[in-house]
Enzyme design. Structure first.
Site, PDB file in Angstrom:
ATOM      1  N   SER A  63       0.818  -1.210   0.000  1.00  0.00           N
ATOM      2  CA  SER A  63       0.000   0.000   0.000  1.00  0.00           C
ATOM      3  C   SER A  63       0.853   1.262   0.000  1.00  0.00           C
ATOM      4  O   SER A  63       1.993   1.274   0.477  1.00  0.00           O
ATOM      5  CB  SER A  63      -0.908   0.011   1.234  1.00  0.00           C
ATOM      6  OG  SER A  63      -1.753  -1.109   1.223  1.00  0.00           O
TER       7      SER A  63
HETATM    8  N1  SAH Z   1      -0.748  -4.441   3.858  1.00  0.00           N
HETATM    9  C1  SAH Z   1      -0.221  -5.052   2.687  1.00  0.00           C
HETATM   10  C2  SAH Z   1      -1.291  -4.993   1.620  1.00  0.00           C
HETATM   11  C3  SAH Z   1      -1.169  -6.056   0.658  1.00  0.00           C
HETATM   12  S1  SAH Z   1      -2.460  -6.082  -0.555  1.00  0.00           S
HETATM   13  C4  SAH Z   1       1.016  -4.330   2.226  1.00  0.00           C
HETATM   14  O1  SAH Z   1       1.050  -3.097   2.324  1.00  0.00           O
HETATM   15  O2  SAH Z   1       1.938  -4.968   1.749  1.00  0.00           O
HETATM   16  C5  SAH Z   1      -3.660  -7.095   0.239  1.00  0.00           C
HETATM   17  C6  SAH Z   1      -3.236  -8.474   0.604  1.00  0.00           C
HETATM   18  O3  SAH Z   1      -4.400  -9.172   1.047  1.00  0.00           O
HETATM   19  C7  SAH Z   1      -2.655  -9.292  -0.537  1.00  0.00           C
HETATM   20  O4  SAH Z   1      -1.406  -9.783  -0.152  1.00  0.00           O
HETATM   21  C8  SAH Z   1      -3.665 -10.411  -0.731  1.00  0.00           C
HETATM   22  O5  SAH Z   1      -3.072 -11.632  -1.130  1.00  0.00           O
HETATM   23  C9  SAH Z   1      -4.288 -10.514   0.651  1.00  0.00           C
HETATM   24  N2  SAH Z   1      -5.614 -11.132   0.688  1.00  0.00           N
HETATM   25  C10 SAH Z   1      -6.602 -11.054  -0.228  1.00  0.00           C
HETATM   26  N3  SAH Z   1      -7.672 -11.756   0.172  1.00  0.00           N
HETATM   27  C11 SAH Z   1      -7.352 -12.306   1.386  1.00  0.00           C
HETATM   28  C12 SAH Z   1      -8.061 -13.124   2.319  1.00  0.00           C
HETATM   29  N4  SAH Z   1      -9.299 -13.560   2.087  1.00  0.00           N
HETATM   30  N5  SAH Z   1      -7.427 -13.482   3.456  1.00  0.00           N
HETATM   31  C13 SAH Z   1      -6.156 -13.051   3.717  1.00  0.00           C
HETATM   32  N6  SAH Z   1      -5.453 -12.284   2.865  1.00  0.00           N
HETATM   33  C14 SAH Z   1      -6.040 -11.895   1.728  1.00  0.00           C
END
Ligand code: SAH
Length: 215
Positions: A63
């Site tokens: 993000s």
């Molecule tokens: N806070 C992280 C954001 C990553 S994007 C950062 O800044 O790096 C969101 C993440 O949520 C992705 O890695 C995706 O794989 C994960 N995600 C999507 N659906 C999910 C679910 N049902 N349970 C757990 N993680 C999930």
């Protein structure tokens, strides 16, 4: 090289966070300290302090720094808080939480991302993070209730299990919606859930199941 990255990090804090109204000293201190460039692929390190999200593989993103700061500030964390994070991704937001709160439980649905986030966070020496691979929409019932919950992928509606796992007085921040998304802050007061609408945002969708990964 290191010096450049440190200067870029300080610039990120000044120009992207403080200039936009982030004031929580714990959030600012955490983001001044954490080497964000170690949470992206090597060839992307020089872009790690830019004002936007970046790809981290598996079609997911780390993000934008401002969004990380904004969401963390709204959680109003205390040093004694136990926090649940859904969507570990790169692990950068996890590190910010781990700097401020007592303990962080983080769930990621894509195994390769979970593994690499874990490696980075363990290398940096964080000992107050517990990892789980799987669908985070069910939360982490064995460890509930939580003082704060942060969801970093957008569900169509807030999963009931996450609301159930919020402690009385607890706060949850979550982007909600498909297409148009709104960041929502939920506060639990007894059996009541107080919802505040914050920014319009664009997060990757919360998935029901892990996509097939390329070898
Ligand atoms: N806070 C992280 C954001 C990553 S994007 C950062 O800044 O790096 C969101 C993440 O949520 C992705 O890695 C995706 O794989 C994960 N995600 C999507 N659906 C999910 C679910 N049902 N349970 C757990 N993680 C999930």
């Amino acid at each position: 090289m290191t010096k450049d990255l440190e200067a870029s990090r300080e610039e990120m804090v000044e120009q992207q966070l403080i200039a936009r109204g982030v004031v929580d000293p714990q959030v600012l201190a955490a983001m001044r300290k954490i080497p964000r460039h170690l949470f992206v692929h090597e060839e992307m390190r020089s872009a790690a302090y830019l004002d936007g999200p970046l790809p981290i593989g598996a079609r997911q993103t780390i993000s934008q720094p401002f969004i990380v700061a904004y969401m963390t500030e709204f959680l109003g964390l205390m040093k004694t808080d136990n926090v649940l994070e859904i969507g570990t991704g790169s692990g950068y937001q996890t590190a910010v939480l781990a700097e401020i709160a007592a303990e962080v439980w983080t769930v990621e649905i894509i195994p390769s991302l979970a593994a690499s986030a874990r490696r980075t966070l363990e290398t940096l020496g964080y000992g107050n993070i517990r990892f789980k691979v799987g669908d985070g929409s069910g939360g982490w019932p064995e460890e509930a209730p939580f003082d704060a919950i942060i969801v970093t992928a957008a569900p169509a509606d807030i999963p009931a299990a996450l609301k159930d796992q919020l402690r009385d007085g607890g706060r949850m921040i979550v982007p909600v919606g498909r297409g148009d998304q709104r960041l929502k802050l939920i506060r639990r007061l007894g059996d009541r859930m107080i919802e505040t609408h914050l920014l319009s945002v664009r997060f990757v969708p919360l998935m029901d199941a892990a996509p097939k990964e390329n070898p």
